[in-house]
Enzyme design. Sequence first.
Site, PDB file in Angstrom:
ATOM      1  CG  ASP A 272      -8.703  -0.881  11.665  1.00  0.00           C
ATOM      2  OD1 ASP A 272      -7.985  -1.611  11.438  1.00  0.00           O
ATOM      3  OD2 ASP A 272      -9.670   0.465  11.346  1.00  0.00           O
TER       4      ASP A 272
ATOM      5  CG  ASP B   7      -0.643  -0.438   2.685  1.00  0.00           C
ATOM      6  OD1 ASP B   7       1.127  -1.185   2.596  1.00  0.00           O
ATOM      7  OD2 ASP B   7      -1.238  -0.673   3.123  1.00  0.00           O
TER       8      ASP B   7
ATOM      9  CD  GLU C  15      -8.571   1.256   7.724  1.00  0.00           C
ATOM     10  OE1 GLU C  15      -8.340   0.331   8.926  1.00  0.00           O
ATOM     11  OE2 GLU C  15      -7.815   2.595   8.239  1.00  0.00           O
TER      12      GLU C  15
HETATM   13  N1  GLP Z   1      -0.430  -0.274   6.763  1.00  0.00           N
HETATM   14  C1  GLP Z   1      -0.006  -0.241   7.559  1.00  0.00           C
HETATM   15  C2  GLP Z   1      -0.335  -2.072   7.091  1.00  0.00           C
HETATM   16  O1  GLP Z   1       0.614  -3.110   6.363  1.00  0.00           O
HETATM   17  C3  GLP Z   1       0.135  -2.598   8.750  1.00  0.00           C
HETATM   18  O2  GLP Z   1      -0.457  -3.944   8.695  1.00  0.00           O
HETATM   19  C4  GLP Z   1      -0.670  -0.964   9.567  1.00  0.00           C
HETATM   20  C5  GLP Z   1       0.046  -2.139  11.416  1.00  0.00           C
HETATM   21  O3  GLP Z   1       1.149  -1.433  11.670  1.00  0.00           O
HETATM   22  P1  GLP Z   1       2.357  -1.889  12.798  1.00  0.00           P
HETATM   23  O4  GLP Z   1       3.095  -2.993  12.048  1.00  0.00           O
HETATM   24  O5  GLP Z   1       2.832  -0.438  12.716  1.00  0.00           O
HETATM   25  O6  GLP Z   1       0.904  -1.830  13.930  1.00  0.00           O
HETATM   26  O7  GLP Z   1      -0.733  -0.641   9.902  1.00  0.00           O
HETATM   27  C6  GLP Z   1      -0.910   0.725   8.878  1.00  0.00           C
HETATM   28  O8  GLP Z   1      -1.518   1.096   8.664  1.00  0.00           O
END
Ligand code: GLP
Length: 260
Positions: A135, A66, A142
């Site tokens: 979430d 992404d 989302e």
């Molecule tokens: N787009 C990314 C995701 O790919 C990721 O898995 C998520 C969790 O992030 P973290 O690993 O920092 O908890 O957050 C972001 O929003």
Amino acid sequence: MEVVIAPAEELAVLAADAIEALLRRRSDAVLGLATGSSPLKVYDELARRHAEEGLSFAQARGFMLDEYVGLDAEHPERYRNVIATEIAERVRWPAEQVQGPDGLAADLPAACAAYEEAIEAAGGVDLQILGIGTDGHIAFNEPGSSLASRTRIKTLTRQTRVDNARFFDGDVEKVPTHCLTQGLGTIMDARHLVLLATGRQKAEAVHQLVEGPVSALWPATVMQLHPHATVLVDEAAASRLQLADYYRQTYASKPSWQGL
Ligand SMILES: N[C@@H]1[C@@H](O)[C@H](O)[C@@H](COP(=O)(O)O)O[C@@H]1O
């Protein structure tokens, strides 16, 4: 779905082992790359193996999950730059072999379609690394995302923007409102999904992912339909799993010849 409960350092080694095994089998393997803090220890371990053991990414291809829409080309939180810093440059991965959706494209829907085509032209993703949002989002899918979705523009939830504000001087208003993300259908096309989650704040999302009903409300639950999905969690992230003891026993009795 395989669930492994272990300390974060061990989880990173397991994920790196799976990636290394793949690269040794096929040097031009296609890896799916995630941002966020969850994969960072995996990237550290891969960088170490590159430096000390000659693990090569010279032929490999990489596709990011992404990207934020509208962040300047030089912005350090632009996911393209994050991936370059956290993994690609450290393993001397040729820049043109690592791609992401173009959040600065003039025509965003066209950029999404082009990205889908590029993944397909590369033969699809062999191993996709994933994190999970509090979430239940994976990539930036989302709650409410179509379980069959493809790469597209999404609006970030307030929760995700609050969660990610720590990367933007703690200021939620600096977090972009939109992103481009591989869809759940795109992610499900990868041949092996490896999701990492650590910390109590992920416990409910992990419980839903592994044990909840498949639902757009918890997008990661779509992984229950994948034939080869691995969920790597520490004790805190596993703390709400109903069948944690069963997962522990299963992993403890796993034959040594069987990788993830
Ligand atoms: N787009 C990314 C995701 O790919 C990721 O898995 C998520 C969790 O992030 P973290 O690993 O920092 O908890 O957050 C972001 O929003």
